[in-house]
Enzyme design. Structure first.
Site, PDB file in Angstrom:
ATOM      1  N   CYS A 191       0.837  -1.210   0.000  1.00 29.67           N
ATOM      2  CA  CYS A 191       0.000   0.000   0.000  1.00 29.67           C
ATOM      3  C   CYS A 191       0.875   1.264   0.000  1.00 29.67           C
ATOM      4  O   CYS A 191       1.841   1.363   0.748  1.00 29.67           O
ATOM      5  CB  CYS A 191      -0.907  -0.017   1.226  1.00 29.67           C
ATOM      6  N   CYS A 239       0.657   4.569   6.890  1.00 26.39           N
ATOM      7  CA  CYS A 239       0.022   4.354   8.198  1.00 26.39           C
ATOM      8  C   CYS A 239       0.968   3.527   9.094  1.00 26.39           C
ATOM      9  O   CYS A 239       1.308   2.381   8.752  1.00 26.39           O
ATOM     10  CB  CYS A 239      -1.301   3.621   8.039  1.00 26.39           C
ATOM     11  N   CYS A 268       0.277  -0.296  10.275  1.00 29.61           N
ATOM     12  CA  CYS A 268      -0.297  -1.281   9.353  1.00 29.61           C
ATOM     13  C   CYS A 268       0.743  -2.212   8.741  1.00 29.61           C
ATOM     14  O   CYS A 268       1.805  -1.770   8.284  1.00 29.61           O
ATOM     15  CB  CYS A 268      -1.056  -0.551   8.246  1.00 29.61           C
ATOM     16  N   CYS A 302     -17.147  -8.367   4.575  1.00 25.69           N
ATOM     17  CA  CYS A 302     -16.411  -7.115   4.406  1.00 25.69           C
ATOM     18  C   CYS A 302     -15.139  -7.365   3.591  1.00 25.69           C
ATOM     19  O   CYS A 302     -14.292  -8.165   3.981  1.00 25.69           O
ATOM     20  CB  CYS A 302     -16.076  -6.550   5.785  1.00 25.69           C
ATOM     21  N   CYS A 338     -19.889  -5.081   2.630  1.00 27.10           N
ATOM     22  CA  CYS A 338     -19.117  -3.941   3.126  1.00 27.10           C
ATOM     23  C   CYS A 338     -17.798  -3.941   2.368  1.00 27.10           C
ATOM     24  O   CYS A 338     -17.267  -5.003   2.052  1.00 27.10           O
ATOM     25  CB  CYS A 338     -18.855  -4.106   4.623  1.00 27.10           C
ATOM     26  N   CYS A 390     -19.309   2.846   8.205  1.00 29.21           N
ATOM     27  CA  CYS A 390     -18.650   2.125   9.300  1.00 29.21           C
ATOM     28  C   CYS A 390     -17.355   2.884   9.561  1.00 29.21           C
ATOM     29  O   CYS A 390     -16.486   2.946   8.687  1.00 29.21           O
ATOM     30  CB  CYS A 390     -18.370   0.691   8.852  1.00 29.21           C
ATOM     31  N   ARG A 394     -18.554  -2.284  17.255  1.00 29.22           N
ATOM     32  CA  ARG A 394     -17.913  -3.583  16.994  1.00 29.22           C
ATOM     33  C   ARG A 394     -16.602  -3.711  17.750  1.00 29.22           C
ATOM     34  O   ARG A 394     -15.697  -2.890  17.595  1.00 29.22           O
ATOM     35  CB  ARG A 394     -17.667  -3.778  15.491  1.00 29.22           C
TER      36      ARG A 394
HETATM   37  N1  SAM Z   1      -6.684   0.763   2.980  1.00 27.29           N
HETATM   38  C1  SAM Z   1      -7.983   1.008   3.475  1.00 27.29           C
HETATM   39  C2  SAM Z   1      -8.022   2.068   4.563  1.00 27.29           C
HETATM   40  O1  SAM Z   1      -7.003   2.361   5.144  1.00 27.29           O
HETATM   41  O2  SAM Z   1      -9.100   2.579   4.814  1.00 27.29           O
HETATM   42  C3  SAM Z   1      -8.676  -0.240   3.988  1.00 27.29           C
HETATM   43  C4  SAM Z   1      -7.917  -1.295   4.759  1.00 27.29           C
HETATM   44  S1  SAM Z   1      -7.233  -0.771   6.324  1.00 27.29           S
HETATM   45  C5  SAM Z   1      -6.252  -2.185   6.762  1.00 27.29           C
HETATM   46  C6  SAM Z   1      -8.650  -0.795   7.421  1.00 27.29           C
HETATM   47  C7  SAM Z   1      -8.449  -0.473   8.858  1.00 27.29           C
HETATM   48  O3  SAM Z   1      -7.842  -1.553   9.528  1.00 27.29           O
HETATM   49  C8  SAM Z   1      -7.564   0.703   9.227  1.00 27.29           C
HETATM   50  O4  SAM Z   1      -8.209   1.925   9.081  1.00 27.29           O
HETATM   51  C9  SAM Z   1      -7.279   0.414  10.693  1.00 27.29           C
HETATM   52  O5  SAM Z   1      -8.266   0.998  11.517  1.00 27.29           O
HETATM   53  C10 SAM Z   1      -7.372  -1.099  10.784  1.00 27.29           C
HETATM   54  N2  SAM Z   1      -6.059  -1.700  11.070  1.00 27.29           N
HETATM   55  C11 SAM Z   1      -5.013  -1.790  10.233  1.00 27.29           C
HETATM   56  N3  SAM Z   1      -3.967  -2.394  10.827  1.00 27.29           N
HETATM   57  C12 SAM Z   1      -4.360  -2.694  12.083  1.00 27.29           C
HETATM   58  C13 SAM Z   1      -3.723  -3.337  13.201  1.00 27.29           C
HETATM   59  N4  SAM Z   1      -2.479  -3.773  13.122  1.00 27.29           N
HETATM   60  N5  SAM Z   1      -4.418  -3.472  14.333  1.00 27.29           N
HETATM   61  C14 SAM Z   1      -5.699  -3.043  14.411  1.00 27.29           C
HETATM   62  N6  SAM Z   1      -6.350  -2.436  13.404  1.00 27.29           N
HETATM   63  C15 SAM Z   1      -5.694  -2.253  12.255  1.00 27.29           C
HETATM   64  C1  DTB Z   2     -11.781  -2.361  11.096  1.00 20.79           C
HETATM   65  O1  DTB Z   2     -12.046  -1.387  11.819  1.00 20.79           O
HETATM   66  N1  DTB Z   2     -11.058  -3.394  11.463  1.00 20.79           N
HETATM   67  C2  DTB Z   2     -10.887  -4.321  10.371  1.00 20.79           C
HETATM   68  C3  DTB Z   2     -11.794  -3.730   9.272  1.00 20.79           C
HETATM   69  N2  DTB Z   2     -12.194  -2.482   9.844  1.00 20.79           N
HETATM   70  C4  DTB Z   2     -11.298  -3.584   7.907  1.00 20.79           C
HETATM   71  C5  DTB Z   2      -9.475  -4.527   9.995  1.00 20.79           C
HETATM   72  C6  DTB Z   2      -8.632  -4.991  11.142  1.00 20.79           C
HETATM   73  C7  DTB Z   2      -7.290  -5.259  10.620  1.00 20.79           C
HETATM   74  C8  DTB Z   2      -6.399  -5.836  11.649  1.00 20.79           C
HETATM   75  C9  DTB Z   2      -5.015  -5.988  11.150  1.00 20.79           C
HETATM   76  C10 DTB Z   2      -4.820  -6.995  10.073  1.00 20.79           C
HETATM   77  O2  DTB Z   2      -5.447  -8.100  10.103  1.00 20.79           O
HETATM   78  O3  DTB Z   2      -4.017  -6.734   9.175  1.00 20.79           O
HETATM   79 FE1  SF4 Z   3      -2.859   1.137   3.361  1.00 18.69          FE
HETATM   80 FE2  SF4 Z   3      -2.904  -0.058   5.740  1.00 18.69          FE
HETATM   81 FE3  SF4 Z   3      -3.082   2.573   5.583  1.00 18.69          FE
HETATM   82 FE4  SF4 Z   3      -5.142   1.067   4.724  1.00 18.69          FE
HETATM   83  S1  SF4 Z   3      -4.400   1.232   6.830  1.00 18.69           S
HETATM   84  S2  SF4 Z   3      -4.260   2.826   3.712  1.00 18.69           S
HETATM   85  S3  SF4 Z   3      -4.008  -0.701   3.922  1.00 18.69           S
HETATM   86  S4  SF4 Z   3      -1.319   1.338   4.958  1.00 18.69           S
END
Ligand code: SAM
Ligand code: DTB
Ligand code: SF4
Length: 315
Positions: A52, A56, A59, A96, A127, A187, A260
């Site tokens: 990506c 962030c 992530c 989702c 979703c 959401c 949630r």
């Molecule tokens: N790229 C898109 C975005 O950022 O909206 C969608 C996927 S992103 C992985 C969705 C959400 O997953 C993020 O906004 C964050 O709240 C959650 N998330 C990502 N990494 C995480 C982690 N290690 N632990 C908990 N939540 C996480």
């Molecule tokens: C949200 O708030 N939590 C979900 C969903 N929306 C997309 C994602 C959690 C991701 C947890 C880290 C991972 O599995 O990479």
């Molecule tokens: Fe990309 Fe992860 Fe950020 Fe979503 S949360 S925009 S997947 S780096």
């Protein structure tokens, strides 16, 4: 009456109530709006993993951090439908689909819309979480029948700047607003445990609770530790009671939103999850993977819900 004018001070006062008073108040609100014995279920699939372009700091999927996640291209429709069938068979209500994108490309929209249509035809709520959306992309997804769009604000406006630099909280709020105005359900929630202060959690919830309309669902994620990320260096464990207080505050500020209990349940005891349900959480992700990290097995969740005499909402 649904209030959208909460101040940080008011929210802080609710958050800091003696624990029994806080839970009592959250229960009152919860029982006025929901059956407290019912938990909603959603199942996640990563339709495009890793690589990506956003930075962030929490992530596993950001190309900025070397987290070892394997990069994939956008999943084929058949594979998505296979995953949806598994989700349906395991009793999930909502499916989702998440992509590691800053935003979808216009050339991917037809494929994404087919996913929405076909998953919906299976009797699942749909979703997606694909990053920022243009008005034209939102319109296409809406026309395809998308029920919910997930787009989190993740933390407080202040702390957000420390967590991601390739996008701003205003960018996030703009997509959330466009989605809301299109009629797709919103959401939107965030993450605890990224080294933020308690006031950041309160400020995040106040940001959500002062939107023109509250999000239809509010995911509260506990940061799932990802090695080699900037957040790993600043993360602090979240006191279990602090998590429950945050859930209770979300319930009280946003009485009709589904709250949630999202990422981070693998490290939570059943007792802590039960306290979160008492505080007003009424949805979980089911299935043993989230996007790239783990989640409790379906049988474990079923056993917990049975022990509590609660039930999952019918699919
Ligand atoms: N790229 C898109 C975005 O950022 O909206 C969608 C996927 S992103 C992985 C969705 C959400 O997953 C993020 O906004 C964050 O709240 C959650 N998330 C990502 N990494 C995480 C982690 N290690 N632990 C908990 N939540 C996480
Ligand atoms: C949200 O708030 N939590 C979900 C969903 N929306 C997309 C994602 C959690 C991701 C947890 C880290 C991972 O599995 O990479
Ligand atoms: Fe990309 Fe992860 Fe950020 Fe979503 S949360 S925009 S997947 S780096």
């Amino acid at each position: 009456m649904i209030r959208t004018d909460w101040s940080i001070e008011e929210a802080q006062a609710v958050h800091d109530l003696p624990f029994p008073d806080l839970i009592h108040r959250a229960q009152e609100v919860h029982r006025r709006n929901f059956d407290p014995t019912v938990i909603e279920t959603a199942s996640l699939v990563s339709i495009k993993t890793g690589g990506c372009p956003e930075d962030c700091g929490y992530c596993s999927q950001s190309a900025y951090h070397d987290t070892g996640v394997k990069v994939t291209k956008l999943m084929d429709l058949d594979e998505v439908l296979k995953a949806a069938r598994r989700a349906k068979a395991s009793g999930a209500q909502r499916f989702c689909m998440g992509a590691a994108w800053r935003n979808p490309k216009d050339r991917d929209m037809d494929k994404l819309c087919s996913m929405v249509k076909r998953v919906r035809e299976m009797g699942l709520e749909t979703c997606m979480t694909l990053g920022m959306l243009s008005p034209g992309q939102i319109e296409k997804l809406r026309a395809a029948g998308l029920d919910f769009y997930n787009h989190n604000i993740d933390t407080s406006p202040d702390y957000y700047r420390e967590i991601a630099t390739t996008r701003t909280m205003d960018d996030r709020l703009e997509t959330v607003d466009r989605v809301r105005r299109s009629g797709i359900k919103v959401c939107c929630g965030g993450i605890l445990g990224m080294g933020e202060e308690v006031v950041d959690r309160i400020s995040m919830l106040v940001t959500l609770a002062t939107l023109p309309t509250h999000p239809d669902s509010v995911p509260i994620n506990l940061w799932n530790e990802i090695g080699n990320t900037p957040v790993q260096k600043r993360a602090k464990p979240v006191d279990p009671f602090a998590l429950v207080r945050t859930v209770a505050l979300a319930r009280i500020l946003m009485p009709q939103s589904v709250v949630r209990l999202s990422a981070g349940r693998t490290g939570m005891s059943e007792e802590l999850q039960a306290l979160c349900f008492l505080a007003g959480a009424n949805s979980i992700f089911v299935g043993d993977v989230l996007l790239t990290t783990g989640n409790p097995a379906a049988w474990q969740d079923q056993q917990m819900i049975d022990k509590l005499g609660m039930r999952f909402a019918p699919a």
